[in-house]
Design an enzyme around this catalytic site. Structure first.
Site: not given
Ligand code: PMP
Length: 296
Positions: A152-154, A158
């Site tokens: 998932a792009k959480v 990052y």
């Protein structure tokens, strides 16, 4: 660089000036990293522009939100419509679009119902540039998929990417290549990885990576090109014997790799399948599947 005094952004159903957008200092996304986002590109074409793979990006945004227990207040269709309107309001056609879903004031470790949706766009050159990259194998691993939803792009994930890229740049490299917890190659800090050997492309399977939309597109294009792609786990030693390698991602598109830890690839990028795929990719991104339709 990302905005000026004329830039318009979308925030919670309103169109406002970018320099007027603000958020609570107590928002949970800033304190603990619980937010989700996307990186999308639009490309100019004969009709105006195409938001490339809008549906896939907004589906992933929805998926990421669900995994983080965040209820997204807009549908995929609404978000797609907002993205086109955003470009229109900013007179942009070739642009990068950043939707961000962030949470309201909340110092607990539970998500909140206060969900904010922000979307901005700006002109952005290829993120990793055009020059073949000098890459280092990072001392940082990709997060263990049992510690978070790595697919998932959480927002919080990052910090791993920032550590890896910063380490690489400080040591004189252009970008990092991260291994997974088993020591297999996983991906770059913001891009997926492919290598080519004897006419076959290899890329790590889903599991320890963010399975990118560009990666999926490249796999489709490779089929059209008649190049076989194998998804498998491999170590960095297998990559050293390869003919070529490249990164794929929305921001960086298809970015050639010159060397890894100083070991250069044997053959010229211009003769590689990766280069042919890049030329095909540049064509495909302009195609507007909504041509002739009014998107509402
Ligand atoms: N891996 C990571 C960690 C990323 O941040 C990205 C960029 N979203 C990618 C891979 C590539 O994904 P996509 O092709 O969907 O942009």
């Amino acid at each position: 660089m990302y905005y000026n005094q004329d830039s318009i952004v979308f925030l919670d159903g309103k169109w406002i000036r970018a320099d007027e957008a603000s958020a609570s200092m107590y928002n949970q996304t800033m304190h603990y990293g619980n937010g989700v986002f996307e990186g999308i590109r639009a490309y100019q074409n004969a009709d105006g522009c195409n938001v490339f793979k809008a549906k896939e990006h907004f589906e992933r945004l929805q998926y990421s939100a669900t995994k983080m227990h965040i209820e997204l207040p807009y549908s995929i269709e609404e978000l797609t419509h907002i993205s086109y309107e955003l470009l229109d309001k900013n007179d942009l056609t070739d642009a990068y679009i950043r939707p961000l879903v962030y949470l309201g004031a909340n110092m607990s470790l539970m998500p909140t119902d206060e969900v904010h949706v922000f979307m901005a766009a700006w002109k952005w050159e290829k993120y990793l540039g055009d020059k073949p990259l000098k890459v280092m194998v990072s001392s940082y691993q990709r997060p263990n998929p049992r510690s978070c939803h790595v697919e998932a792009k959480v927002v919080g994930h990052y910090t791993n990417s920032i550590l890896a890229t910063t380490e690489a740049k400080k040591l004189g490299y252009d970008e990092a290549l991260l291994l997974d917890m088993h020591g297999n190659v996983a991906e770059g800090s913001g891009a997926n990885f492919f290598y080519e050997k004897e006419g076959i492309l290899y890329t790590p399977p889903a599991g320890n990576i963010l399975p990118g939309i560009t990666r999926a597109t490249v796999m489709e294009l490779a089929k059209d090109l008649g190049v076989h792609v194998t998804e498998k786990n491999f170590t960095i030693d297998e990559v050293y014997g390869a003919d070529h390698a490249f990164f794929t991602g929305t921001a960086s598109e298809i970015a050639p790799i010159e060397s890894i830890n100083g070991e250069s690839f044997k053959n010229s990028w211009l003769d590689s399948a990766g280069h042919s795929l890049y030329l095909m990719y540049r064509q495909k991104v302009r195609f507007n599947e909504y041509q002739g339709l009014t998107i509402v």
